[in-house]
Design a protein around this motif. Structure first.
Motif: not given
Length: 123
Positions: A71, A75, A79
């Motif tokens: 996870e 992310k 990003n």
């Protein structure tokens, strides 16, 4: 942390799914054509050097496990994608996805519902 290349990401996916593994266990899960054992061992050591894996010794054998949660990696990757290709704008990213038809009407509605819920909770 250095970025992972596509091959390294595929190997990390195996670790994220399975947890602790020997190099031989990873090799067993890779589709044909399989890389040589020594090539895989070098790749795994490189992933560890980049900080994505750790290992512990069991006798003379290294047992590797993820040092970064999938996870967290997802992310960071998302990003980075938004920053590098869409000027840091999630709106630009979503607009691109809708225009390219990579997002369904159902997914657009789900996103709108999530935004509406966020708006309601911030009031």
């Amino acid at each position: 942390m250095e970025e992972l290349n596509q091959n390294e990401e595929q190997i990390m996916t195996i670790f994220w799914a399975q947890g602790e593994l020997l190099i031989r266990d990873v090799l067993d899960q890779i589709a044909e054509p399989k890389p040589p054992y020594t090539t895989l061992a070098s790749t795994i050591k490189n992933i560890e050097r980049k900080g994505y894996l750790t290992h512990r010794m069991y006798g003379t054998v290294n047992i590797y496990k993820p040092a970064v949660k999938q996870e967290d990696y997802s992310k960071k990757s998302f990003n980075r994608l938004v920053t590098h290709f869409f000027g840091g704008s999630v709106g630009n990213f979503l607009s691109f996805m809708v225009k390219e038809k990579n997002i369904s009407d159902k997914e657009v509605k789900e996103l709108q519902d999530m935004i509406d819920k966020m708006d309601d909770s911030s009031k």
